[in-house]
Design a protein around this motif. Structure first.
Motif, PDB file in Angstrom:
ATOM      1  N   ALA A  23       0.788  -1.197  -0.060  1.00 51.25           N
ATOM      2  CA  ALA A  23      -0.024  -0.021   0.037  1.00 51.25           C
ATOM      3  C   ALA A  23       0.833   1.251  -0.097  1.00 51.25           C
ATOM      4  CB  ALA A  23      -0.994   0.131   1.196  1.00 51.25           C
ATOM      5  N   VAL A  24       0.583   2.251  -0.932  1.00 52.11           N
ATOM      6  CA  VAL A  24       1.333   3.348  -1.122  1.00 52.11           C
ATOM      7  C   VAL A  24       0.125   4.516  -0.817  1.00 52.11           C
ATOM      8  CG1 VAL A  24       3.078   4.753  -2.540  1.00 52.11           C
ATOM      9  CG2 VAL A  24       3.292   2.354  -2.425  1.00 52.11           C
ATOM     10  N   VAL A  25       0.198   5.218   0.195  1.00 54.19           N
ATOM     11  CA  VAL A  25      -0.889   6.284   0.288  1.00 54.19           C
ATOM     12  C   VAL A  25      -0.288   7.437   0.663  1.00 54.19           C
ATOM     13  CG1 VAL A  25      -2.522   4.646   0.872  1.00 54.19           C
ATOM     14  CG2 VAL A  25      -1.174   5.586   2.506  1.00 54.19           C
ATOM     15  N   ALA A  26      -0.999   8.658   0.214  1.00 51.75           N
ATOM     16  CA  ALA A  26      -0.494   9.943   0.472  1.00 51.75           C
ATOM     17  C   ALA A  26      -0.580  10.563   1.599  1.00 51.75           C
ATOM     18  CB  ALA A  26      -1.125  10.682  -0.739  1.00 51.75           C
ATOM     19  N   ASP A  27      -1.458  10.260   2.704  1.00 51.85           N
ATOM     20  CA  ASP A  27      -1.502  10.965   4.115  1.00 51.85           C
ATOM     21  C   ASP A  27      -1.322   9.873   5.120  1.00 51.85           C
ATOM     22  OD1 ASP A  27      -4.614  10.508   4.603  1.00 51.85           O
ATOM     23  OD2 ASP A  27      -4.258  10.383   2.490  1.00 51.85           O
ATOM     24  N   ALA A  28      -1.121  10.475   6.406  1.00 49.56           N
ATOM     25  CA  ALA A  28      -0.883   9.891   7.578  1.00 49.56           C
ATOM     26  C   ALA A  28      -2.385   9.119   7.790  1.00 49.56           C
ATOM     27  CB  ALA A  28      -0.852  10.773   8.705  1.00 49.56           C
ATOM     28  N   SER A  29      -3.310   9.800   7.720  1.00 49.73           N
ATOM     29  CA  SER A  29      -4.509   9.158   7.954  1.00 49.73           C
ATOM     30  C   SER A  29      -4.942   7.987   7.598  1.00 49.73           C
ATOM     31  CB  SER A  29      -5.869  10.146   8.088  1.00 49.73           C
ATOM     32  OG  SER A  29      -7.080   9.497   8.091  1.00 49.73           O
ATOM     33  N   SER A  30      -4.771   7.802   5.986  1.00 49.10           N
ATOM     34  CA  SER A  30      -4.932   6.745   5.151  1.00 49.10           C
ATOM     35  C   SER A  30      -3.963   5.732   5.631  1.00 49.10           C
ATOM     36  CB  SER A  30      -4.747   6.947   3.652  1.00 49.10           C
ATOM     37  OG  SER A  30      -5.646   7.964   3.247  1.00 49.10           O
ATOM     38  N   GLU A  31      -2.673   5.959   5.912  1.00 46.59           N
ATOM     39  CA  GLU A  31      -1.707   5.193   6.054  1.00 46.59           C
ATOM     40  C   GLU A  31      -1.946   4.293   7.510  1.00 46.59           C
ATOM     41  OE1 GLU A  31       3.229   4.955   7.102  1.00 46.59           O
ATOM     42  OE2 GLU A  31       2.033   6.696   7.218  1.00 46.59           O
ATOM     43  N   GLU A  32      -2.594   5.167   8.436  1.00 48.90           N
ATOM     44  CA  GLU A  32      -3.039   4.563   9.750  1.00 48.90           C
ATOM     45  C   GLU A  32      -4.253   3.377   9.433  1.00 48.90           C
ATOM     46  OE1 GLU A  32      -2.629   3.764  13.835  1.00 48.90           O
ATOM     47  OE2 GLU A  32      -1.178   5.052  12.321  1.00 48.90           O
ATOM     48  N   VAL A  33      -5.232   3.778   8.534  1.00 48.58           N
ATOM     49  CA  VAL A  33      -6.313   2.802   8.223  1.00 48.58           C
ATOM     50  C   VAL A  33      -5.727   1.568   7.929  1.00 48.58           C
ATOM     51  CG1 VAL A  33      -8.117   2.487   6.783  1.00 48.58           C
ATOM     52  CG2 VAL A  33      -7.917   4.699   8.122  1.00 48.58           C
ATOM     53  N   VAL A  34      -4.784   1.578   6.814  1.00 53.02           N
ATOM     54  CA  VAL A  34      -4.453   0.398   6.282  1.00 53.02           C
ATOM     55  C   VAL A  34      -3.630  -0.283   7.188  1.00 53.02           C
ATOM     56  CG1 VAL A  34      -2.834  -0.467   4.282  1.00 53.02           C
ATOM     57  CG2 VAL A  34      -4.262   1.262   4.031  1.00 53.02           C
ATOM     58  N   LYS A  35      -2.732   0.463   7.844  1.00 55.10           N
ATOM     59  CA  LYS A  35      -1.921  -0.309   9.160  1.00 55.10           C
ATOM     60  C   LYS A  35      -2.878  -1.056  10.107  1.00 55.10           C
ATOM     61  CE  LYS A  35       2.204   2.143   9.097  1.00 55.10           C
ATOM     62  NZ  LYS A  35       2.965   2.970  10.033  1.00 55.10           N
ATOM     63  N   ASN A  36      -3.951  -0.464  10.337  1.00 56.09           N
ATOM     64  CA  ASN A  36      -5.019  -1.175  11.358  1.00 56.09           C
ATOM     65  C   ASN A  36      -6.031  -2.136  10.668  1.00 56.09           C
ATOM     66  OD1 ASN A  36      -4.412   0.809  13.431  1.00 56.09           O
ATOM     67  ND2 ASN A  36      -6.254   2.038  12.607  1.00 56.09           N
ATOM     68  N   LEU A  37      -6.030  -2.052   9.384  1.00 56.86           N
ATOM     69  CA  LEU A  37      -6.505  -3.310   8.888  1.00 56.86           C
ATOM     70  C   LEU A  37      -5.622  -4.643   8.885  1.00 56.86           C
ATOM     71  CD1 LEU A  37      -8.828  -4.748   7.138  1.00 56.86           C
ATOM     72  CD2 LEU A  37      -7.577  -3.534   5.035  1.00 56.86           C
ATOM     73  N   MET A  38      -4.453  -4.348   8.579  1.00 59.72           N
ATOM     74  CA  MET A  38      -3.236  -5.524   8.441  1.00 59.72           C
ATOM     75  C   MET A  38      -3.194  -6.015   9.894  1.00 59.72           C
ATOM     76  SD  MET A  38      -2.473  -5.218   5.450  1.00 59.72           S
ATOM     77  CE  MET A  38      -3.579  -3.930   4.560  1.00 59.72           C
ATOM     78  N   LEU A  39      -3.329  -5.159  10.988  1.00 54.18           N
ATOM     79  CA  LEU A  39      -3.211  -5.785  12.380  1.00 54.18           C
ATOM     80  C   LEU A  39      -4.411  -6.382  12.826  1.00 54.18           C
ATOM     81  CD1 LEU A  39      -1.682  -2.412  14.004  1.00 54.18           C
ATOM     82  CD2 LEU A  39      -0.324  -4.780  13.726  1.00 54.18           C
ATOM     83  N   ASP A  40      -5.687  -5.682  12.423  1.00 55.33           N
ATOM     84  CA  ASP A  40      -6.848  -6.521  12.570  1.00 55.33           C
ATOM     85  C   ASP A  40      -6.990  -7.695  12.188  1.00 55.33           C
ATOM     86  OD1 ASP A  40      -7.527  -4.196  14.230  1.00 55.33           O
ATOM     87  OD2 ASP A  40      -8.815  -3.661  12.906  1.00 55.33           O
TER      88      ASP A  40
END
Length: 408
Positions: A23-40
């Protein structure tokens, strides 16, 4: 990291060939969402980075194997379709591409789906939104599959392998598409030596194990000519036949099309069901001929045969001046008239350049100094859909689909 590994760019980690999701995203909020999905979800081998299309292209260009999912951000891009065309040059057809953007535009959404993108997500992202996009069925899989291109000669010695290997090199080196070259002469075709590699027997192994074709087996049996060109060939002993069940070639080509943009099939001369099945697996068939009466007759027969196959492939004729032009050879106009077709792609007589390239296993050269190389570029442009012969980058995997839809 527990049962899985989550790496991100801010820790100076690099993506691996085993990463299932990048995942390559432009902002911190989107990055956090993707990371949370991976962890969940406990998703293993995931890589999350901050950036845009250029960063995604750089990451994908350096990977020997592509991920299953690629999530990329086009926020702020004035021409997102053009940006994704650049990305298409380095992304395998099998990759599920999910695009993130900041434009809530129904027209853009439909265009991206027609292009072969799996989904388009408008910010702000949520874990549920991204998860649904990654787990949804993929209606665009067929649009993203690679294309099989067959080459067969009307007679021996007309230069089938010379043209096919030159085309494969050009598509791999100049357009940066992933190419699979399949030399179906199982007892020692010429492709390996022309490409400067040792063939091995990887193709024979694949054909005998089509029931377990996966990415690992495909890459284990391929011989890498470059980082974009992979050769499948065999050098079986002359006295050793290879009995194949019906459907084997079709299964192999279908599997390769999921991992390569183009599958170039170097087809031996008429050999019964084996060749029939290969031609049926092709979207495009090139019949190679020289300026002889026999070649003209056989070319006409082969074209009728190929066009009458159930697969209904597009058939074209490549007229190669493999021998020195002398009086008595069939003129191109007469050749075209005999075939009853308006378009015949001609390759010039260039013995010195081709002899050096073939015996040294090197590329033919650039179009500035070689007329044969210019003919190869023109053929590549016709295959990829490039509109100008001097354009190095090809139309991406979805370009033909877009043109068909826009013309409808």
């Amino acid at each position: 990291m527990g049962a899985f590994e989550l790496r991100s760019a801010n820790r100076r980690a690099q993506p691996l060939s085993t990463d299932r999701i990048i995942a390559v995203v432009a902002d911190a909020s989107s990055e956090e969402v993707v990371k949370n999905l991976m962890l969940d979800q406990g998703i293993g081998h995931a890589y999350v980075a901050r950036g845009g299309i250029d960063d995604a292209i750089e990451l994908m260009r350096g990977l020997p194997h592509s991920p299953r999912h690629l999530l990329v951000d086009v926020s702020g891009a004035s021409m997102p379709v053009s940006e994704l065309m650049r990305l298409a040059e380095v992304v395998d057809p099998s990759v599920n591409v999910i695009v993130v953007g900041d434009r809530n535009d129904v027209g853009l959404f439909r265009s991206l789906l027609r292009m072969g993108v799996q989904d388009y997500l408008v910010k702000p992202l949520t874990v549920e939104l991204v998860q649904r996009a990654m787990t949804a069925s993929d209606p665009s899989a067929s649009a993203r599959a690679g294309k099989a291109i067959g080459f067969i000669g009307s007679r021996g010695g007309v230069g089938v392998t010379t043209i096919a290997t030159a085309l494969a090199r050009h598509l791999a080196d100049k357009t940066r598409r992933r190419i699979a070259y399949v030399d179906l002469d199982l007892h020692g075709g010429a492709a390996a030596s022309m490409l400067g590699i040792v063939a091995g027997n990887g193709l024979a192994e694949l054909l005998q194990n089509t029931h377990q074709l996966d990415q690992q087996l495909i890459h284990q049996t391929a011989v890498a000519q470059s980082d974009r060109l992979f050769v499948f060939a065999a050098e079986l002993p002359y006295e050793q036949p290879l009995a194949l069940r019906a459907g084997t070639v079709a299964e192999l080509v279908a599997a390769l099309k999921h991992h390569f943009h183009y599958v170039v099939l170097d087809v031996p001369q008429r050999a019964g069901g084996f060749v029939d099945e290969t031609l049926d697996a092709c979207e495009t068939i090139h019949v190679v001929a020289d300026r002889s009466v026999h070649a003209a007759r056989e070319t006409a027969r082969l074209c009728r045969f190929a066009e009458g196959r159930p697969a209904d492939a597009a058939v074209s004729v490549l007229l190669n001046n493999a021998q020195q032009p002398v009086r008595g050879r069939v003129a191109q106009a007469d050749f075209v008239h005999a075939l009853g077709r308006a378009s015949v792609h001609e390759f010039p007589y260039e013995p010195q350049t081709l002899a050096v390239a073939e015996n040294l296993g090197e590329a033919i050269g650039d179009g500035k100094h070689s007329a044969f190389a210019r003919a190869v570029v023109a053929l590549a442009d016709a295959i990829t859909g490039s509109e100008a012969p001097d354009v190095a980058a090809p139309a991406p995997w979805y370009a033909r689909l877009l043109r068909k839809r826009s013309a409808a």
